[in-house]
Design a protein around this motif. Sequence first.
Motif, PDB file in Angstrom:
ATOM      1  N   ARG A 227       2.537  -9.251   2.199  1.00 30.23           N
ATOM      2  CA  ARG A 227       1.503  -9.526   1.197  1.00 30.23           C
ATOM      3  C   ARG A 227       0.178  -9.883   1.859  1.00 30.23           C
ATOM      4  O   ARG A 227      -0.898  -9.488   1.372  1.00 30.23           O
ATOM      5  CB  ARG A 227       1.973 -10.635   0.264  1.00 30.23           C
ATOM      6  CG  ARG A 227       3.023 -10.163  -0.737  1.00 30.23           C
ATOM      7  CD  ARG A 227       3.592 -11.312  -1.543  1.00 30.23           C
ATOM      8  NE  ARG A 227       4.423 -10.833  -2.652  1.00 30.23           N
ATOM      9  CZ  ARG A 227       5.207 -11.606  -3.381  1.00 30.23           C
ATOM     10  NH1 ARG A 227       5.283 -12.910  -3.105  1.00 30.23           N
ATOM     11  NH2 ARG A 227       5.920 -11.105  -4.369  1.00 30.23           N
TER      12      ARG A 227
ATOM     13  N   LEU B 298       6.395  -3.034  -2.662  1.00 27.04           N
ATOM     14  CA  LEU B 298       5.714  -3.061  -1.369  1.00 27.04           C
ATOM     15  C   LEU B 298       5.920  -1.743  -0.626  1.00 27.04           C
ATOM     16  O   LEU B 298       6.974  -1.119  -0.720  1.00 27.04           O
ATOM     17  CB  LEU B 298       6.236  -4.220  -0.519  1.00 27.04           C
ATOM     18  CG  LEU B 298       6.078  -5.617  -1.110  1.00 27.04           C
ATOM     19  CD1 LEU B 298       6.617  -6.660  -0.137  1.00 27.04           C
ATOM     20  CD2 LEU B 298       4.622  -5.910  -1.448  1.00 27.04           C
TER      21      LEU B 298
ATOM     22  N   GLU C 157      -1.363  -6.669   2.929  1.00 23.35           N
ATOM     23  CA  GLU C 157      -1.913  -5.966   1.766  1.00 23.35           C
ATOM     24  C   GLU C 157      -3.283  -6.512   1.385  1.00 23.35           C
ATOM     25  O   GLU C 157      -4.210  -5.751   1.075  1.00 23.35           O
ATOM     26  CB  GLU C 157      -0.959  -6.068   0.584  1.00 23.35           C
ATOM     27  CG  GLU C 157       0.275  -5.193   0.697  1.00 23.35           C
ATOM     28  CD  GLU C 157       1.081  -5.209  -0.572  1.00 23.35           C
ATOM     29  OE1 GLU C 157       1.009  -6.211  -1.319  1.00 23.35           O
ATOM     30  OE2 GLU C 157       1.802  -4.223  -0.828  1.00 23.35           O
ATOM     31  N   ARG C 158      -3.415  -7.841   1.394  1.00 23.48           N
ATOM     32  CA  ARG C 158      -4.708  -8.438   1.048  1.00 23.48           C
ATOM     33  C   ARG C 158      -5.779  -8.044   2.059  1.00 23.48           C
ATOM     34  O   ARG C 158      -6.924  -7.738   1.693  1.00 23.48           O
ATOM     35  CB  ARG C 158      -4.578  -9.968   0.973  1.00 23.48           C
ATOM     36  CG  ARG C 158      -3.747 -10.457  -0.211  1.00 23.48           C
ATOM     37  CD  ARG C 158      -3.884 -11.953  -0.398  1.00 23.48           C
ATOM     38  NE  ARG C 158      -3.329 -12.704   0.722  1.00 23.48           N
ATOM     39  CZ  ARG C 158      -2.067 -13.104   0.792  1.00 23.48           C
ATOM     40  NH1 ARG C 158      -1.205 -12.816  -0.176  1.00 23.48           N
ATOM     41  NH2 ARG C 158      -1.639 -13.815   1.834  1.00 23.48           N
TER      42      ARG C 158
END
Length: 213
Positions: free
Chosen positions: A187, A24, A190-191
């Motif tokens: 996450r 990450l 990020e999406r």
Amino acid sequence: MSQPVRNPLPAPVSPDVIEAFRVLATANISDNLDRQPGAIGLRPFHDGTPMAGTAFTVRTRAGDNKVIHEALDLVRPGDVLVVDGDGDMSRALIGEIMCAIAKKRGVAGFVLDGAIRDVDAIARAPFPVFARTVIHRGPYKNGPGEINAPVAVGGMVVRPGDIVVGDGDGVVAFDPAMAIDLLAAVRAQERKEAEILRTIEEGTYTGAYAGKN
């Protein structure tokens, strides 16, 4: 010569959690920590390999690395050696040999608020090293120092056992108790960013992204 103060080792963090954070971006992690944590003035000197591990903290007198050698006898695989060198840039605290020792013992990387040397060798290696600057002058080896106490590196407080993540953008650290929720939030970001990039590529981006960049 003064003997270092040795405090108890913190509990280890699950290797699966560490590996999840290794891939990450520190920028996204920082965004989801309200953009507060982050070491200022430290940068990577190695080949760019990302770093993640558990903080093994060291406080040393400016320009002296005796306690860092002591710490290398105590580290566990997966630890990141986080060294508060008082931001001193007049003497190198570590070089190629100490990096080789640390790597052999399973250390995940070095984060130093201070200077390093042997930068050409370090730059070619995948072993993560984050520091303030480079200088050829070597360290004193007298002490004192302290092991596994809260330290400050680049203005960022790091506590023993914190999760430490580093990449080309710098270094961030946080309490492992928040790791699972933080992982989910990063996450999700990020999406969302991947979707934004897709719309930019397709020419359908509307400029409505209220993101964190």
